[in-house]
Enzyme design. Sequence first.
Site, mmCIF file in Angstrom:
data_model
loop_
_atom_site.group_PDB
_atom_site.id
_atom_site.type_symbol
_atom_site.label_atom_id
_atom_site.label_comp_id
_atom_site.label_asym_id
_atom_site.label_seq_id
_atom_site.Cartn_x
_atom_site.Cartn_y
_atom_site.Cartn_z
ATOM 1 N N HIS A 251 -5.107 -10.199 2.637
ATOM 2 C CA HIS A 251 -6.555 -10.024 2.607
ATOM 3 C C HIS A 251 -7.226 -11.074 3.477
ATOM 4 O O HIS A 251 -6.718 -12.180 3.636
ATOM 5 C CB HIS A 251 -7.085 -10.152 1.171
ATOM 6 C CG HIS A 251 -6.804 -8.953 0.329
ATOM 7 N ND1 HIS A 251 -6.812 -8.998 -1.035
ATOM 8 C CD2 HIS A 251 -6.520 -7.662 0.651
ATOM 9 C CE1 HIS A 251 -6.539 -7.797 -1.512
ATOM 10 N NE2 HIS A 251 -6.356 -6.972 -0.506
ATOM 11 N N ARG B 131 -0.607 -1.350 -6.664
ATOM 12 C CA ARG B 131 -0.874 -2.608 -5.950
ATOM 13 C C ARG B 131 -1.779 -3.517 -6.789
ATOM 14 O O ARG B 131 -1.537 -4.707 -6.911
ATOM 15 C CB ARG B 131 -1.517 -2.255 -4.612
ATOM 16 C CG ARG B 131 -1.749 -3.393 -3.663
ATOM 17 C CD ARG B 131 -2.090 -2.778 -2.297
ATOM 18 N NE ARG B 131 -2.851 -3.652 -1.433
ATOM 19 C CZ ARG B 131 -2.327 -4.469 -0.536
ATOM 20 N NH1 ARG B 131 -1.034 -4.561 -0.406
ATOM 21 N NH2 ARG B 131 -3.097 -5.205 0.229
ATOM 22 N N ARG C 207 0.855 -1.180 0.000
ATOM 23 C CA ARG C 207 0.000 0.000 0.000
ATOM 24 C C ARG C 207 0.896 1.238 0.000
ATOM 25 O O ARG C 207 2.007 1.213 0.534
ATOM 26 C CB ARG C 207 -0.874 0.027 1.255
ATOM 27 C CG ARG C 207 -1.950 -1.029 1.277
ATOM 28 C CD ARG C 207 -2.722 -0.978 2.600
ATOM 29 N NE ARG C 207 -3.668 -2.069 2.648
ATOM 30 C CZ ARG C 207 -3.393 -3.280 3.126
ATOM 31 N NH1 ARG C 207 -2.200 -3.549 3.608
ATOM 32 N NH2 ARG C 207 -4.315 -4.225 3.116
ATOM 33 N N TYR D 297 -9.634 -6.805 -6.292
ATOM 34 C CA TYR D 297 -8.353 -6.178 -6.611
ATOM 35 C C TYR D 297 -7.885 -6.495 -8.012
ATOM 36 O O TYR D 297 -7.181 -5.707 -8.614
ATOM 37 C CB TYR D 297 -7.277 -6.684 -5.636
ATOM 38 C CG TYR D 297 -6.997 -5.747 -4.512
ATOM 39 C CD1 TYR D 297 -8.003 -5.392 -3.625
ATOM 40 C CD2 TYR D 297 -5.738 -5.225 -4.315
ATOM 41 C CE1 TYR D 297 -7.745 -4.547 -2.589
ATOM 42 C CE2 TYR D 297 -5.467 -4.383 -3.270
ATOM 43 C CZ TYR D 297 -6.485 -4.044 -2.404
ATOM 44 O OH TYR D 297 -6.227 -3.198 -1.384
ATOM 45 N N LYS E 210 -1.884 -0.197 7.808
ATOM 46 C CA LYS E 210 -3.340 -0.377 7.858
ATOM 47 C C LYS E 210 -3.748 -1.526 8.775
ATOM 48 O O LYS E 210 -4.669 -1.389 9.571
ATOM 49 C CB LYS E 210 -3.897 -0.608 6.450
ATOM 50 C CG LYS E 210 -5.404 -0.781 6.417
ATOM 51 C CD LYS E 210 -5.936 -0.942 5.023
ATOM 52 C CE LYS E 210 -7.444 -1.155 5.048
ATOM 53 N NZ LYS E 210 -7.989 -1.320 3.705
ATOM 54 N N HIS F 122 -3.466 3.141 -5.388
ATOM 55 C CA HIS F 122 -3.805 1.717 -5.293
ATOM 56 C C HIS F 122 -3.670 0.999 -6.644
ATOM 57 O O HIS F 122 -3.634 -0.219 -6.688
ATOM 58 C CB HIS F 122 -5.210 1.560 -4.723
ATOM 59 C CG HIS F 122 -5.260 0.654 -3.541
ATOM 60 N ND1 HIS F 122 -4.422 0.776 -2.460
ATOM 61 C CD2 HIS F 122 -6.046 -0.412 -3.287
ATOM 62 C CE1 HIS F 122 -4.701 -0.169 -1.587
ATOM 63 N NE2 HIS F 122 -5.675 -0.907 -2.063
#
Length: 192
Positions: free
Chosen positions: A166, A143, A41, A175, A71, A140
């Site tokens: 995840h 990623r 990230r 994603y 995060k 993002h």
Amino acid sequence: MEKVEPIRTEKKIKDLKKYLLGARNMRNYALIVLGLNTALRISDILVLTWGDVYDFEENTFKIHVNIKEQKTGKDKNFLLNKNALDGLLKHKRQLCHVSTLDFIFVSRNGENKPITRYMAIRIIKTSCAAVGIKENVGCHSLRKTFGYHSWKKGVPVPVLMELFNHSSQAITKLYLGISQDDLDDVYRLVEL
């Protein structure tokens, strides 16, 4: 938060890297190359220091980097592949001096402060626009681009789920940014 897309073609990625190299701003080049090759990230990329990626005693880059994700608070161990190392090396060579606690992506405003997320977004959007990438991109996207191209090369979704930290495969599938073209490719591939 608005939805951003991965960069879906390797040609566009090559064009982006070529553009950044031509601009001779190795900080921006390293930022994008590291983002594309680590699946981190942006919050984790921006706080990296040279001591995180470089062994000053051995005078060499580390093979594996260990961080605590901002995060999730989870530990993350990742490999610096050839492209990530190349981007970091180009950036390091352009700097006069680096030390362990220096941020890799240092802001030009103030002493040893990382660039902001806003600046990272500007770098990514401006660079992508300059090479004709029309998809909605943001931090993002780097990623997601890693995940998309990993999936296209056959990396199973459960492995990507673990790599991204995840909690479910459903999140990982979002994603990947699977498009209608990707689904059409499956129909073309499987002609029974």
